[in-house]
Scaffold this motif. Structure first.
Motif, mmCIF file in Angstrom:
data_model
loop_
_atom_site.group_PDB
_atom_site.id
_atom_site.type_symbol
_atom_site.label_atom_id
_atom_site.label_comp_id
_atom_site.label_asym_id
_atom_site.label_seq_id
_atom_site.Cartn_x
_atom_site.Cartn_y
_atom_site.Cartn_z
ATOM 1 N N SER A 188 -7.174 1.525 -6.783
ATOM 2 C CA SER A 188 -6.877 0.122 -6.481
ATOM 3 C C SER A 188 -7.321 -0.793 -7.625
ATOM 4 C CB SER A 188 -7.581 -0.292 -5.188
ATOM 5 O OG SER A 188 -8.991 -0.178 -5.328
ATOM 6 N N LYS A 189 -6.792 -2.009 -7.607
ATOM 7 C CA LYS A 189 -7.107 -2.994 -8.635
ATOM 8 C C LYS A 189 -8.592 -3.322 -8.629
ATOM 9 C CE LYS A 189 -6.049 -7.717 -10.127
ATOM 10 N NZ LYS A 189 -5.315 -8.966 -9.810
ATOM 11 N N TYR A 190 -9.143 -3.462 -9.836
ATOM 12 C CA TYR A 190 -10.543 -3.865 -9.963
ATOM 13 C C TYR A 190 -10.619 -5.159 -10.737
ATOM 14 C CZ TYR A 190 -15.462 -3.931 -11.195
ATOM 15 O OH TYR A 190 -16.778 -4.314 -11.343
ATOM 16 N N GLY A 193 -9.448 -4.576 -5.026
ATOM 17 C CA GLY A 193 -8.878 -3.522 -4.185
ATOM 18 C C GLY A 193 -9.836 -2.937 -3.173
ATOM 19 N N LYS A 222 -4.535 -9.293 -0.572
ATOM 20 C CA LYS A 222 -5.434 -9.695 -1.660
ATOM 21 C C LYS A 222 -6.657 -10.474 -1.204
ATOM 22 C CE LYS A 222 -1.949 -9.771 -5.323
ATOM 23 N NZ LYS A 222 -1.276 -10.602 -6.362
#
Length: 308
Positions: A188-190, A193, A222
């Motif tokens: 996931s996005k860091y 996430g 988000k």
């Protein structure tokens, strides 16, 4: 001759192993590793053996449409329990504190909150009780992000008002002792996430009991990170320089803040094992560290107690 030497060596190893086993058994207090299973005289033995009580603290709070509301209590408790079970020569598992400071999440049904002042005083009383019986070192493991500020204040009070030392950490902080660990599992996005009910927590839940996780409802949202701000963002392992936390419903519709759909049972096991390993590692280091000596630098000594 070689055969005789091998037999003697085997006997020595066997005797040494038995001694270690007896020591482990003795230090775990008759095979018990749970505080609540001890009798009062066994509590005295635990103090004499310098065991370190581990107190998990969580809360009951919504975790999206796919996870149970027990998540924050569950994760802190299971990680603490497993570490104590594996290392009874050092650790003693305490019954968890299940409720915490969760006021901002009360827009979502099921959440239970404790006023921050009540929560602090409750935690202080629990820890002071344990310290009163003679335990000189105690570990608190938190499972809920918003518990950290009041827990920090509670731990400071106990450390300054008793002769015991209390250390505080959250389970997720135990997974970054090795800075490369996150790269082994995170997709996931860091940051963002893994803010709340995202990839990490959902993975842990799948590892602990996949039967109560509804992955059909797991999705990405988000949360605070939807603003794409350089100042305001949040993750279990990071936070932006500006904090505007208010009602959770103002920044998430589902209760998810992160990428829950990237979670897997395998990732959960990795995270769980890393947290357990490092809790044990910290316990051994904490045990070995001498308590720092306080030095009062006043020329004229205060004649009343410290304010506050």
């Amino acid at each position: 001759m070689a055969s005789t030497f091998a037999n003697v060596f085997f006997i020595i190893i066997l005797i040494y192993s038995k001694k270690l086993f007896k020591m482990e058994e003795k230090m775990s207090i008759n095979g018990k590793w749970k505080y609540e299973d001890l009798t009062w005289d066994e509590v005295n033995q635990a103090v004499e053996n310098k065991l370190i009580p581990v107190l998990p603290v969580g809360t009951i709070e919504q975790h999206g449409p796919h996870l149970p509301i027990k998540m924050d209590r569950w994760t802190a408790t299971e990680i603490s329990k497993e570490a104590c079970k594996r290392h009874p020569s050092r650790l003693l598992f305490m019954p968890e504190i299940p409720y915490g400071y969760t006021t901002h999440v009360m827009d979502f049904p099921g959440s239970v909150t404790i006023h921050h002042e009540t929560f602090i005083r409750y935690v202080v009383d629990v820890l002071k009780s344990v310290a009163y019986h003679g335990f000189k070192k105690i570990i608190v493991i938190n499972g809920h992000g918003s518990n950290m500020p009041p827990l920090d204040l509670a731990i400071r009070r106990v450390n300054m008002e008793t002769s015991s030392e209390v250390s505080l950490t959250a389970w997720w902080n135990l997974t970054v002792v090795n800075p490369d660990f996150m790269s082994k599992w995170r997709e996931s996005k860091y940051p963002g996430g893994c803010a709340h009910a995202g990839e990490a927590e959902t993975s842990l839940a799948l590892h602990l009991d996949e039967n109560i996780v509804n992955m059909e409802n797991a999705k990405s949202e988000k949360g605070l990170n939807k603003y794409n701000s350089s100042y305001q963002w949040i993750d279990l392992w990071a936070a932006g320089p500006v904090n505007t936390i208010s009602w959770t419903s103002t920044f998430t519709d589902s209760g998810i803040c992160g990428e829950a759909d990237k979670a897997t049972k395998e990732k959960g096991k990795l995270i769980f094992e890393e947290a357990v390993k490092n809790l044990i590692g910290w316990a051994d280091e904490f045990f070995a560290n001498p308590k720092p000596k306080r030095i009062d630098h006043h020329v004229v000594k205060p004649d009343f107690n410290v304010p506050g």
